[in-house]
Write a protein that holds these residues in place. Structure first.
Motif, PDB file in Angstrom:
ATOM      1  N   ASN A 453       0.918  -1.252  -0.065  1.00 14.10           N
ATOM      2  CA  ASN A 453       0.547   0.235   0.270  1.00 14.10           C
ATOM      3  C   ASN A 453       0.746   1.128  -0.174  1.00 14.10           C
ATOM      4  OD1 ASN A 453      -2.122   1.386   0.762  1.00 14.10           O
ATOM      5  ND2 ASN A 453      -1.357   1.720   2.285  1.00 14.10           N
ATOM      6  N   PRO A 454       0.729   2.265  -0.584  1.00 19.88           N
ATOM      7  CA  PRO A 454       0.926   1.531  -2.381  1.00 19.88           C
ATOM      8  C   PRO A 454       1.824   0.710  -2.461  1.00 19.88           C
ATOM      9  CG  PRO A 454       0.839   4.025  -2.620  1.00 19.88           C
ATOM     10  CD  PRO A 454       1.125   3.722  -1.176  1.00 19.88           C
TER      11      PRO A 454
ATOM     12  N   HIS B 465      12.203   0.732  -7.052  1.00 22.08           N
ATOM     13  CA  HIS B 465      10.535   1.366  -7.552  1.00 22.08           C
ATOM     14  C   HIS B 465       9.688   2.648  -7.584  1.00 22.08           C
ATOM     15  CE1 HIS B 465       9.104   1.073  -3.312  1.00 22.08           C
ATOM     16  NE2 HIS B 465       9.753   0.337  -3.276  1.00 22.08           N
ATOM     17  N   TRP B 466       8.671   2.904  -8.355  1.00 19.54           N
ATOM     18  CA  TRP B 466       7.926   4.492  -8.186  1.00 19.54           C
ATOM     19  C   TRP B 466       7.334   4.601  -7.121  1.00 19.54           C
ATOM     20  CZ3 TRP B 466       3.860   6.532  -6.469  1.00 19.54           C
ATOM     21  CH2 TRP B 466       2.612   5.140  -6.168  1.00 19.54           C
ATOM     22  N   ALA B 535      -0.771   9.757  -4.984  1.00 20.11           N
ATOM     23  CA  ALA B 535      -0.084   9.993  -7.001  1.00 20.11           C
ATOM     24  C   ALA B 535      -0.643   9.054  -7.293  1.00 20.11           C
ATOM     25  CB  ALA B 535       0.945  10.289  -6.777  1.00 20.11           C
ATOM     26  N   ILE B 536      -0.985   7.596  -7.028  1.00 19.88           N
ATOM     27  CA  ILE B 536      -0.620   6.173  -7.493  1.00 19.88           C
ATOM     28  C   ILE B 536      -1.863   6.549  -8.274  1.00 19.88           C
ATOM     29  CG2 ILE B 536      -1.617   4.811  -5.652  1.00 19.88           C
ATOM     30  CD1 ILE B 536       0.162   3.486  -8.622  1.00 19.88           C
ATOM     31  N   ASP B 567      -8.742  -0.713  -4.582  1.00 17.22           N
ATOM     32  CA  ASP B 567      -9.251  -2.086  -3.904  1.00 17.22           C
ATOM     33  C   ASP B 567      -8.176  -2.962  -3.904  1.00 17.22           C
ATOM     34  OD1 ASP B 567     -11.815  -1.773  -4.532  1.00 17.22           O
ATOM     35  OD2 ASP B 567     -12.291  -3.713  -5.685  1.00 17.22           O
ATOM     36  N   CYS B 568      -6.905  -1.637  -4.642  1.00 16.17           N
ATOM     37  CA  CYS B 568      -5.725  -2.955  -4.608  1.00 16.17           C
ATOM     38  C   CYS B 568      -4.791  -2.098  -3.547  1.00 16.17           C
ATOM     39  CB  CYS B 568      -5.180  -2.215  -5.782  1.00 16.17           C
ATOM     40  SG  CYS B 568      -5.018  -3.689  -7.378  1.00 16.17           S
ATOM     41  N   PHE B 569      -4.800  -0.641  -3.016  1.00 16.48           N
ATOM     42  CA  PHE B 569      -4.181  -0.448  -2.135  1.00 16.48           C
ATOM     43  C   PHE B 569      -4.673   0.199  -1.095  1.00 16.48           C
ATOM     44  CE2 PHE B 569      -2.015   1.779  -6.159  1.00 16.48           C
ATOM     45  CZ  PHE B 569      -1.172   0.337  -6.164  1.00 16.48           C
TER      46      PHE B 569
END
Lengths: 573, 573
Positions: A453-454, B465-466, B535-536, B567-569
């Motif tokens: 996350n994220p 990573h980002w 941001a994401i 849902d993902c983060f």
């Protein structure tokens, strides 16, 4: 000091021989930067089991084929190699034509390759398919080569090997075969040499899948493991349940019809590659629930923690008869589409709490006095038995036997992935095993943990670079009888951080190192270990050759090192 | 529950309004899988400093421009955006058109954008160039927007922002502007927003470089740092010393002429991007020695250990007058080609033993009673002074002041890279600083250590990573006066493991996060921290938009997460 000097003097000799063709060709320096790549083994990837070669050089500008077999796979392959592969040219190659171990003078021409198959029928691709071949190229003035194989699939490998022997010489403006005469006897060390591709997390157009299979074939890999379905999307257009993709695919553009799949199966077969479908179930199954909500438990629970190892949450409802009905229907359709004797039944990474917290399932368990583990076990075994009833050999991920402790029929193949201990665990229990240990052979790891996350604010770790992949010994800590149970291995490309923008450069040339281990094994026929110091000298040219064929294989090191590997890879002090 | 429901009802309303255009269009479900991407901030990347927006929706199918300025950069940019960018379409987008915060009914049309520049002259791009702009889009029936800027470079940023506001609506079959009226006042937080590209370790065709610069401009980055020369190849065709590339480039195909470079400079200028050349010297300079052997010491020492940090070994011969002559000539040529006020003089990663073991240099040191450090210092200072004599501001890598302890004029800019401590070190000494800390902003790390033999058999580590890149605070541990010395930063893409096959997916979208930090800063105008959780939500659509424009930006997560980031983060338990 540099190879370029040898090259210059060689040029003079050859110019004299080939004056007619050299006239009018500007004599530029083709490789400005010096290049030294001393070839100890032939530049054939993966390395053949047995090879002998000489010092003669043959012209290979026009190779004819002579065979009496009626086999469309063979004739199409000859056309493919002749039209698209043998005669590729690179006038400014990073890896120069190798003059160091072959005559600079061209002493003959390869005119014809005679192909002889023991059995020209349309053989099935399976574990017991004999993929061996023998390729003999004499060095006479008008040479006639022979390619012998048990069946067409051996012949395909022989054609590939031949294609890698042929080299474009910019100096001579023609294709040559160095180091004739050649005598190659070859066969794979492992029968199953696979690559897993995931088309659920991201969708790939058919052309991308074909290109991957084609490049696999060049690497003598023979098993495309299609991880088609997962939680994130359902791209398969089922005939029985069209709503699955209608509501569960990313869009109407992001789907595969049965006809698409059949096209891939045929494309792969013509390249000696089997296609093994996987039905991911009952875990990782959220996407089934958009079309048929009742067959998925704990769908899209927010937050997802505790319900799934990776969002979105959702597992097949293992207490529902409708679930079995739908799964059976998809199995039926896949059996129709995929003729392969193997069928991947998945069975990995379930979270019991998803089901324990489902009121319908909780009631079912109570009514039937069962544990959730028992219900899960019943579901998996029933699904596998259904697949077996279709005359298929079941593959299952390692959890089945190592974590959930299911007892499966001994002809089941266990695919190990979670660290390298699984190989010992599965073979110790007597199962045949496909090895894809994620700490060596996963191509998708090392880029952070996208399920967080994220993301965690720490650097990613765990990228498997080419040498780590090449040097991985699947046999570590195994007894000889356990070693016998390894039928092969797979490089795996799960799709969290991979799609059409980067899959090709992420797969190649690293998957080529897995292909090498699985075809050539760990030792040469004299029992000497194949070393990565040798491999890199051959992997550089192989990567360049894949590039020339259009595969976006990523670089292994600085361009200088492609030219001068020994300058880059020196023993430490 | 899902956004798709809102979408369906919205569709009905709009169909009624636009019946003429909707007739004949098949009403398919465009996004099969549900999509929820609640927009809290506008989908503009990087986020503007100030923005207000409303709820109206405008048609944007035909936007005219109204300006009286004669400026070819402006007119070309308008043509570029109109021809190639504004009107791109994706009928099956992964990120659906956002209806949740804008009226479903189209209430007007954006007819014209009036552009007003304070100064329409051909301004120089430099640290003091005012890149600010104001974009106002009213919501009237026939709306007339205004784009005001101090100069053309501000206008370019305004056009880019406008382009990101326009969205194709597959349901309406037209381009729309949601959330009108808009009022944006924007300017960069940092004046120097760079990307380093390395064309020595691998060569890139001009088209690849242009594409990179174009994508930089979309991200409002304004400095292309061209690391053109290094040990591995010398691709620059010098007019004074043509033998440098003739023998030191990979081949006659792998070169850049002065005309090529001028073409890139012009291309970049038209996109508001300055091009800063670097002459890597006196370290990392093997490739100079193929053409002019006498100017390179310890060239191609085998084994290379102890002579260089990375093969091949070779550093400029710092005792030779010929070396200075050649370096001056290249500086002269670069000054002619690159008008930028900055010039990167490099000066990093030298190994003194290369020179101590050179008999000619050893003799020179003895004859002149000097240490090798003194000779090195003299060389670097002389080279920098020569560059300054050409009216250029010198940039040097951090070693100059932090490791070699040179005292440089205070207008020198120090580029920090070796960990994040360098930022403190350089600013503490009072130097202006460009930040490119390798543990956060290097795009090339995390793939093993290719300089080893052949690689260590351990997993690679250190991939940035980002979110690690986005979350990096350059200001950590600095005083406010030290913070003032940061003029900006750079994402760096050194080329050991990168070439034309994978550079684009390796750069983007990660470099976009650096662009965001450098343009938008760390806080919004209310002083609230910009978070990666926000941001994401915006980076997903921005990556999709770059893809649509043809940049192979790699995925940030599963496709499902592009559709449903929340849902993902989710916050961890």
């Amino acid at each position: 000091m540099y190879f370029i000097n040898t090259l210059s003097s060689a040029l003079i000799v050859i110019s004299a021989v080939w004056t007619t063709s050299v006239i009018g060709v500007e004599q530029v320096s083709i490789n400005s930067l010096p290049a030294v790549n001393p070839v100890k083994q032939p530049w054939i990837w993966p390395l053949p089991q047995h090879w002998d070669r000489g010092q003669k050089t043959l012209d290979a500008s026009h190779i004819g084929f002579d065979y009496s077999h009626h086999n469309s796979i063979l004739s199409k392959a000859i056309k493919r190699y002749t039209d698209d592969i043998f005669y590729l040219k690179d006038d400014y190659p990073m890896v120069p034509y190798n003059w160091s171990t072959t005559d600079s003078k061209i002493t003959g021409q390869l005119r014809t390759v005679k192909i002889i198959l023991d059995n020209a029928d349309d053989t099935k691709l399976d574990l017991d398919t004999d993929e061996s071949y023998e390729l003999t190229i004499p060095s006479g003035n008008k040479a006639r080569a022979t390619l012998k194989a048990k069946n067409v699939y051996g012949a395909l490998h022989g054609l590939e090997t031949l294609s890698q022997i042929i080299q474009w010489s910019p100096e001579n403006r023609r294709h040559l075969i160095p180091n004739a005469p050649w005598s190659i006897k070859d066969k794979p060390k492992y029968a199953y040499r696979g690559l897993l591709m995931d088309t659920s997390r991201h969708y790939y157009p058919l052309e991308d899948i074909k290109k991957t299979i084609e490049t696999m074939a060049w690497n003598k890999m023979n098993a495309f493991h299609w991880h088609m379905l997962d939680s994130t999307s359902f791209p398969y257009e089922s005939k029985a349940y069209p709503e699955l993709s209608k509501k569960g695919a990313y869009s109407p553009k992001h789907v595969y019809s049965a006809e698409d799949l059949a096209e891939i199966v045929q494309f792969a077969k013509e390249r000696g590659v089997r296609v093994i479908p996987e039905i991911e179930a009952p875990g990782h199954s959220t996407s089934w629930g958009y079309g048929i909500p009742e067959i998925v438990s704990c769908r899209d629970k927010v937050p997802y923690f505790g319900y799934t190892v990776q969002p979105p949450s959702g597992q097949l409802n293992i207490a529902s008869n409708k679930t079995k009905e739908v799964v059976h229907a998809i199995v039926d359709e896949f059996v129709d589409i995929f003729p392969d004797s193997f069928f991947h039944a998945s069975g990995d990474e379930v979270v019991y709490d998803c089901w324990s917290n489902d009121t319908e399932i909780a009631k079912y368990l109570k009514d039937n006095d069962m544990t959730v583990q028992e219900l899960f076990s019943d579901f998996v075994l029933e699904m596998q038995d259904y697949i077996r009833s279709k005359n298929r050999t079941v593959i299952a991920w390692q959890e089945s036997v190592l974590e959930y402790n299911l007892t499966l029929p001994k002809n089941t193949v266990i695919q190990t992935w979670d660290g390298s201990d699984g190989v010992k665990g599965a073979t110790e229990k007597g199962y045949r095993t496909i090895v894809s240990s994620n700490n060596y052979w996963y191509l998708d790891v090392g880029f952070g943990k996208p399920r967080s996350n994220p993301y965690p604010d720490v650097a990613g770790a765990g990228f498997n670079h080419w040498n780590r992949m090449y040097s991985y010994d699947m046999r570590a800590n195994l007894t000889s009888s356990e070693i016998e149970l390894i039928i092969g291995g797979e490089a795996a490309v799960f799709g969290e951080l991979i799609d059409h923008t980067n899959f090709e450069s992420r797969i190649w040339p690293r998957a080529s190192t897995v292909a090498h281990v699985l075809w050539s094994g760990y030792e040469n026929p004299e029992g000497e270990k194949l070393t990565s110091e040798d491999a890199i000298l051959r992997l550089f040219p192989w990567r360049e050759r894949m590039l020339l064929r259009g595969t976006m294989a990523s670089p292994l090191n600085q361009g200088f090192c492609t030219r001068n590997p020994l300058d880059c890879f020196q023993p430490p002090e």
